[in-house]
Motif scaffolding. Structure first.
Motif, short mmCIF file in Angstrom:
data_model
loop_
_atom_site.label_atom_id
_atom_site.label_comp_id
_atom_site.label_asym_id
_atom_site.label_seq_id
_atom_site.Cartn_x
_atom_site.Cartn_y
_atom_site.Cartn_z
N PHE A 118 29.43 22.71 21.52
CA PHE A 118 28.48 23.56 20.78
C PHE A 118 27.08 24.67 22.59
O PHE A 118 26.88 25.27 21.77
CB PHE A 118 27.15 22.00 21.61
CG PHE A 118 25.79 22.05 21.54
CD1 PHE A 118 25.71 21.56 20.10
CD2 PHE A 118 24.95 22.52 22.04
CE1 PHE A 118 23.75 21.03 19.39
CE2 PHE A 118 23.74 22.69 21.09
CZ PHE A 118 23.36 22.19 19.81
N ALA A 119 27.63 24.20 23.18
CA ALA A 119 26.92 25.43 24.11
C ALA A 119 27.24 27.36 23.87
O ALA A 119 26.89 28.05 24.17
CB ALA A 119 27.03 25.20 25.63
N ALA A 120 29.24 27.08 23.90
CA ALA A 120 29.40 27.97 23.19
C ALA A 120 28.71 28.74 22.49
O ALA A 120 29.23 30.08 21.76
CB ALA A 120 30.61 28.23 22.80
N ASP A 121 28.63 28.12 21.06
CA ASP A 121 28.73 27.91 19.75
C ASP A 121 26.75 29.37 19.55
O ASP A 121 26.39 29.76 19.46
CB ASP A 121 28.82 27.04 18.57
CG ASP A 121 30.02 27.08 17.97
OD1 ASP A 121 30.89 27.69 18.67
OD2 ASP A 121 30.19 26.00 17.58
N LEU A 122 26.23 27.82 20.74
CA LEU A 122 24.63 28.69 20.11
C LEU A 122 24.51 29.67 21.34
O LEU A 122 23.96 30.53 21.05
CB LEU A 122 24.35 27.14 21.60
CG LEU A 122 22.73 27.46 21.98
CD1 LEU A 122 21.98 27.80 20.12
CD2 LEU A 122 22.24 26.74 22.51
N LYS A 123 25.73 30.03 22.15
CA LYS A 123 25.14 31.10 23.17
C LYS A 123 25.85 32.30 21.99
O LYS A 123 25.21 33.90 22.38
CB LYS A 123 26.95 31.15 24.02
CG LYS A 123 27.04 31.98 25.00
CD LYS A 123 27.50 31.66 26.74
CE LYS A 123 28.29 33.57 27.03
NZ LYS A 123 26.91 33.53 28.12
N LYS A 124 26.59 32.28 20.80
CA LYS A 124 27.33 33.50 20.57
C LYS A 124 26.95 33.81 18.91
O LYS A 124 26.37 34.94 19.53
CB LYS A 124 28.81 32.93 19.59
CG LYS A 124 29.34 33.75 18.94
CD LYS A 124 30.81 33.56 18.31
CE LYS A 124 31.01 34.06 17.32
NZ LYS A 124 31.69 34.10 16.41
N GLU A 125 25.55 32.75 18.74
CA GLU A 125 24.80 32.96 17.59
C GLU A 125 23.79 33.79 18.46
O GLU A 125 23.28 34.80 17.79
CB GLU A 125 24.37 31.66 17.13
CG GLU A 125 23.78 32.51 15.72
CD GLU A 125 24.30 32.94 14.64
OE1 GLU A 125 23.61 33.28 13.97
OE2 GLU A 125 25.66 33.33 14.67
N SER A 126 23.20 33.23 19.75
CA SER A 126 21.94 33.11 20.77
C SER A 126 21.90 35.23 20.38
O SER A 126 21.13 35.89 20.19
CB SER A 126 21.19 32.42 21.54
OG SER A 126 21.09 31.62 20.63
N GLU A 127 23.04 35.14 21.59
CA GLU A 127 23.63 36.49 21.99
C GLU A 127 24.12 37.70 20.64
O GLU A 127 23.04 38.71 21.00
CB GLU A 127 24.69 36.92 22.79
CG GLU A 127 24.27 35.54 23.34
CD GLU A 127 25.57 35.78 24.90
OE1 GLU A 127 26.49 36.37 24.46
OE2 GLU A 127 25.95 35.71 26.27
N THR A 128 24.38 36.65 19.44
CA THR A 128 24.64 37.99 18.20
C THR A 128 23.32 38.22 17.85
O THR A 128 22.92 39.64 17.07
CB THR A 128 25.34 37.47 17.44
OG1 THR A 128 26.66 36.41 18.31
CG2 THR A 128 25.37 38.42 15.85
#
Length: 133
Positions: A118-128
Motif C-alpha cells: 500500500f505504502a509503495a503504491d502510494l509513494k510511486k503514484e504521489s511522486e509520479t
C-alpha cells in the motif's frame, strides 16, 4: 509502517481521500464505495480477502495531516508529516481489538506485506504526480 515520499502532502491527501480512484493506483484495494469524509460510511474490499466487504466509518479527517477509518474491531490510521527536505513522511498503522477479537484473531490475515505494498503504491503514484508538475 512508515515511508518518506518526495511529494507535497496535498498530493498524498488527494489520493487517500478519493475513494473511487484507489483501484487505479493501489494494488491492495479492490474497491472503496462511499465518500471519504468525517463521519461517513465506506465499504472497502481488499485483495487480502476480495469476497469480504469491510464496512467502515471515517473517524478522523484532518486535511493533509491525519485520516482514520475503522469499525468495532479496529481502526486504521494514516498520518502525513511534512519535513524540511521537501518530503512527506507517511505513516500507517492498524489497531485491532475489542472484546470479541480473540474469537476472530485466527481468521485475520497478516497485514505487513499488504501495508508495505500500500505504502509503495502510494509513494510511486504521489511522486509520479509531483514530478509531472
Amino acid at each position: 509502517m512508515s515511508i518518506d515520499i518526495k511529494a507535497d502532502p496535498t498530493i498524498i491527501w488527494a489520493l487517500l481521500t478519493n475513494a473511487s480512484d484507489y483501484p487505479r493506483w493501489n494494488t491492495t484495494v479492490v474497491s472503496i464505495d462511499g465518500a471519504i469524509t468525517k463521519g461517513n460510511k465506506i465499504a472497502l474490499k481488499s485483495t487480502l480477502d476480495p469476497k469480504r466487504v469491510f464496512k467502515l466509518t471515517v473517524k478522523e479527517f484532518e486535511p493533509n495531516k491525519k485520516l482514520s477509518w475503522g469499525d468495532a474491531m479496529g481502526t486504521r490510521v494514516y498520518t502525513l508529516t511534512q519535513n524540511n527536505a521537501g518530503q512527506t513522511n507517511f505513516t500507517m498503522n492498524e489497531k485491532i481489538g475489542g472484546p470479541i477479537f480473540p474469537l476472530f484473531a485466527k481468521m485475520i490475515p497478516p497485514f505487513d506485506q499488504s501495508f508495505e505494498q500500500f505504502a509503495a503504491d502510494l509513494k510511486k503514484e504521489s511522486e509520479t504526480i509531483m514530478n509531472s508538475k
